[in-house]
Design an enzyme around this catalytic site. Structure first.
Site, PDB file in Angstrom:
ATOM      1  N   HIS A  62       0.843  -1.195   0.000  1.00 21.52           N
ATOM      2  CA  HIS A  62       0.000   0.000   0.000  1.00 21.52           C
ATOM      3  C   HIS A  62       0.877   1.242   0.000  1.00 21.52           C
ATOM      4  O   HIS A  62       2.097   1.155   0.137  1.00 21.52           O
ATOM      5  CB  HIS A  62      -0.981  -0.005   1.172  1.00 21.52           C
TER       6      HIS A  62
ATOM      7  N   HIS B  53       1.359   4.031   1.906  1.00 21.32           N
ATOM      8  CA  HIS B  53       1.848   4.838   3.018  1.00 21.32           C
ATOM      9  C   HIS B  53       3.364   5.008   2.964  1.00 21.32           C
ATOM     10  O   HIS B  53       4.096   4.098   2.558  1.00 21.32           O
ATOM     11  CB  HIS B  53       1.437   4.213   4.356  1.00 21.32           C
TER      12      HIS B  53
ATOM     13  N   ASP C   2       5.788   5.015   5.048  1.00 25.23           N
ATOM     14  CA  ASP C   2       6.691   4.090   5.727  1.00 25.23           C
ATOM     15  C   ASP C   2       6.771   2.733   5.038  1.00 25.23           C
ATOM     16  O   ASP C   2       7.489   1.836   5.487  1.00 25.23           O
ATOM     17  CB  ASP C   2       6.295   3.913   7.204  1.00 25.23           C
ATOM     18  N   HIS C   3       6.074   2.612   3.886  1.00 25.92           N
ATOM     19  CA  HIS C   3       6.143   1.388   3.085  1.00 25.92           C
ATOM     20  C   HIS C   3       6.726   1.640   1.696  1.00 25.92           C
ATOM     21  O   HIS C   3       7.148   0.685   1.049  1.00 25.92           O
ATOM     22  CB  HIS C   3       4.753   0.765   2.962  1.00 25.92           C
TER      23      HIS C   3
ATOM     24  N   HIS D 200      -7.450  -0.767   5.615  1.00 23.62           N
ATOM     25  CA  HIS D 200      -6.401   0.131   6.102  1.00 23.62           C
ATOM     26  C   HIS D 200      -6.215   1.274   5.115  1.00 23.62           C
ATOM     27  O   HIS D 200      -6.185   2.447   5.494  1.00 23.62           O
ATOM     28  CB  HIS D 200      -5.113  -0.665   6.287  1.00 23.62           C
TER      29      HIS D 200
ATOM     30  N   ASP E 113      -0.258  -4.099   6.243  1.00 21.75           N
ATOM     31  CA  ASP E 113      -0.881  -3.552   7.446  1.00 21.75           C
ATOM     32  C   ASP E 113      -2.350  -3.967   7.552  1.00 21.75           C
ATOM     33  O   ASP E 113      -3.163  -3.262   8.149  1.00 21.75           O
ATOM     34  CB  ASP E 113      -0.795  -2.023   7.445  1.00 21.75           C
TER      35      ASP E 113
ATOM     36  N   HIS F 247       4.813  -4.715  10.859  1.00 23.89           N
ATOM     37  CA  HIS F 247       5.098  -3.941  12.080  1.00 23.89           C
ATOM     38  C   HIS F 247       5.229  -4.870  13.275  1.00 23.89           C
ATOM     39  O   HIS F 247       4.563  -5.907  13.349  1.00 23.89           O
ATOM     40  CB  HIS F 247       3.982  -2.926  12.369  1.00 23.89           C
TER      41      HIS F 247
END
Length: 260
Positions: A56, A58, A60-61, A112, A132, A170
Site C-alpha cells: 500500500h 503509506h 513508511d512502506h 487500512h 498492514d 510492524h
C-alpha cells in the site's frame, strides 16, 4: 526453499527480504527506508535485488522505493488502485506474478487503505505478505476504508490454509496481545502467547512470522463469531446488533482505537 528475513526500519517496521540462495537474487517488501536494504546488499555484494513488492501507499512502506529502483533497477510491483512510486507492475485482485521463481497472487484487502493488497504464495509451505491488514494478534487501523471492508478482507485471508505463515510489517504483537487479553481474559491461548512474546521482546527479538492457525486462536479480529468476544464488545456499549460478526468487528475495532 526461500529464506525470508526481517530488516528493521524506523521504530517498529520490518522490511521483509525474500532470498533465493540458488540465484543469489532477493526481493524487498515494503521498503519505507532504502538504507537497511542497501546496507544488506553492500554486505552481500554477490546478491542482486530483483523485485520490490508494495502492499500500500503509506510513506513508511514506499519511501525507499525511488532510491532502490535507481540503484538496482529492481522491478516494482504494487496495487493498481493506489499511487505507488516507480511502479512497473500494477496488480489487481487475483493477478499473479512470478518472483524468484515462485508464483505470488495479489489479494485485494481494502480497509487500512482503499487499494491495499496482500501477496500469497501457496507453493511449498504457504506464506502471506499481509502488509498492514492482518497483524499478529491484530489488524490495521481504518484510515481509508470501512469496518465492513476490513472485516471482509480479513475473512478472505482467514480462508487461506491454516498453516500459512503471516509476514506483517510492524512489530505490534505485544501491544496487540494486551488488547486481546482485555477482550478475552479467560483465553489460555492468549495468555500463553503473551508470555512467549514478552520473553522475546525482553531480548529485543522479532515475534514474526505468525501463522493463521495461531491467529484463529488468539486474534480477536478473527474471533468475532465467538460468544466471549461478542459479550466483551457488548459490555463496552459499542454493539447494537450482537448477531452480526461484522458489527462485532466494528465494535472491537473502535474499542482498540481508544485502548491504552
Amino acid at each position: 526453499m526461500l529464506r525470508i528475513e526481517p530488516l528493521r526500519a524506523f521504530s517498529d517496521n520490518y522490511i521483509w527480504l525474500i532470498q533465493d540462495e540458488g540465484s543469489r537474487q532477493c526481493a524487498a517488501v515494503d521498503p519505507g527506508d532504502a538504507a537497511p536494504v542497501m546496507a544488506w546488499l553492500e554486505a552481500h555484494h554477490e546478491w542482486t535485488l530483483s523485485d520490490i513488492l508494495i502492499t500500500h501507499h503509506h510513506a513508511d512502506h514506499v519511501g525507499g522505493v525511488p532510491l532502490l529502483k535507481a540503484a538496482t533497477g529492481a522491478r516494482v510491483a504494487g496495487p493498481a488502485g493506489e499511487e505507488i512510486p516507480e511502479r512497473d507492475l500494477a496488480l489487481s485482485d487475483g493477478q499473479t506474478l512470478s518472483v524468484l521463481g515462485r508464483s505470488l497472487q495479489a489479494i485485494e484487502v481494502p480497509g487500512h487503505t482503499a487499494g491495499h493488497i496482500a501477496y500469497f504464495c501457496g507453493e511449498e509451505h504457504p506464506w502471506l505478505l499481509s502488509g498492514d491488514t492482518l497483524f499478529a494478534a491484530g489488524c490495521g487501523r481504518l484510515f481509508e476504508g470501512t469496518a465492513a471492508q476490513m472485516h471482509r478482507s480479513l475473512q478472505r485471508l482467514a480462508a487461506l490454509p491454516a498453516e500459512t505463515l503471516v509476514y506483517c510489517t510492524h512489530e505490534y504483537t505485544q501491544s496487540n496481545l494486551r488488547f486481546a487479553q482485555a477482550v478475552e481474559p479467560g483465553n489460555p491461548e492468549i495468555a500463553a502467547r503473551c508470555r512467549q512474546v514478552d520473553e522475546l521482546r525482553a531480548d529485543d527479538q522479532v515475534t514474526l512470522p505468525s501463522h493463521l492457525a495461531l491467529e484463529f486462536r488468539t486474534n480477536p479480529f478473527l474471533r468475532v463469531d465467538q460468544p466471549d468476544v461478542r459479550a466483551a464488545a457488548a459490555a463496552q456499549g459499542l454493539l447494537a446488533d450482537q448477531s452480526s460478526p461484522e458489527a462485532v468487528f466494528a465494535a472491537i475495532r473502535a474499542w482498540k482505537d481508544r485502548f491504552q
